[in-house]
Write an enzyme that holds these catalytic residues in place. Structure first.
Site, PDB file in Angstrom:
ATOM      1  N   ASP A  61      42.085  41.915  48.723  1.00  0.00           N
ATOM      2  CA  ASP A  61      42.623  40.558  48.735  1.00  0.00           C
ATOM      3  C   ASP A  61      41.572  39.515  48.357  1.00  0.00           C
ATOM      4  OD1 ASP A  61      44.817  41.856  49.740  1.00  0.00           O
ATOM      5  OD2 ASP A  61      44.966  40.663  51.576  1.00  0.00           O
ATOM      6  N   HIS A 209      38.792  43.423  51.097  1.00  0.00           N
ATOM      7  CA  HIS A 209      38.692  42.160  50.368  1.00  0.00           C
ATOM      8  C   HIS A 209      37.602  42.250  49.304  1.00  0.00           C
ATOM      9  CE1 HIS A 209      40.611  41.162  54.189  1.00  0.00           C
ATOM     10  NE2 HIS A 209      41.121  40.089  53.600  1.00  0.00           N
TER      11      HIS A 209
END
Length: 253
Positions: A61, A209
């Site tokens: 992400d 991430h």
């Protein structure tokens, strides 16, 4: 008795205030509880895809990030691992080459809103729609591809978010609760590695991430995670590949 009468008035005041809040906020005490089971039964949100095949999907992400995303891509390429990147729209223009590389190397890019907006407030549907649509259009412009997965920042979901996402052709995809690495908090490479390896199951969706403020431990963790899982027989796939297996399995049942 006077104290009791006064207390009764207080209680009535609290009750009336509560009723007023119900009207002004739209809260419905009779509404169904919006938990994971509620959304899973309706087929509106995906957390993982249980299966009998050793497939696992790594998702990243908040990118693209000019420094850390290429590092992650290098490691994924080394282990022939495909992944899904949930990108933030306002970071696309400055990192178009990274997105193009992701596509060229067999990964997929999906929607993570335009401004990384947390939908923990009662936003107008128009605002939610703009956040999703702006990134959708930007991704189409740069990659010429549409990937039908949307992940709201923080995993915050509600009926409005799901309704708007569906209206734009998206399915909401979150992550396996036992595979939240919390790498954004820099918990330590050892923590991240153990979190993934000790909990790896067929059909998992792992949350990581590729854009983190501060020390980034994600790339270093992947250097340890991927070879071990590969040795255990796992294949690293995109969310789309997990969903293809799910659809094929439904047909065969």
């Amino acid at each position: 008795m006077k104290i009791n009468k006064f207390s009764m008035k207080q209680m009535m005041g609290i009750f009336l205030m509560g009723m007023l809040l119900m009207v002004t906020t739209g809260y419905d005490y009779n509404a169904p509880r919006k938990d994971r089971e509620y959304y899973e039964q309706r087929g509106e949100v995906v957390w993982e895809v249980p299966m009998d095949v050793k497939l696992i999907a790594f998702t990243f992400d908040d990118g693209p990030n000019a420094k850390t995303t290429p590092q992650i891509l290098d490691i994924l390429k080394q282990y022939d691992a495909k992944a899904t990147f949930f990108v933030v729209g306002n970071r696309i223009d400055a990192n178009q080459n990274i997105l193009k590389r992701q596509i060229e190397e067999g990964h997929e890019v999906a929607n993570h809103t335009y401004n990384h907006l947390f939908f923990d407030k009662a936003y107008p549907l128009e605002k939610i729609s703009k956040e999703i649509e702006s990134t959708k259009n930007k991704l189409l412009e740069v990659t010429q591809q549409f990937t039908p997965w949307f992940r709201p920042p923080g995993g915050i979901i509600n009926d409005d978010v799901i309704k708007v996402a569906q209206s734009q052709g998206y399915t909401v995809v979150l992550w396996s609760w036992h595979q939240d690495t919390r790498d954004w908090a820099s918990p330590g490479v050892g923590y991240i590695v153990n979190k993934v390896l000790n909990n790896a199951r067929n059909g998992d969706i792992v949350l990581m991430h590729d854009s983190i403020y501060g020390k980034n431990q994600t790339a270093e963790s992947l250097k340890q995670i991927l070879p071990v899982l590969k040795e255990k027989g796992f294949t690293f796939v995109t969310v789309s590949e997990l969903m293809k297996y799910k659809q094929a399995n439904k047909v065969n049942q």
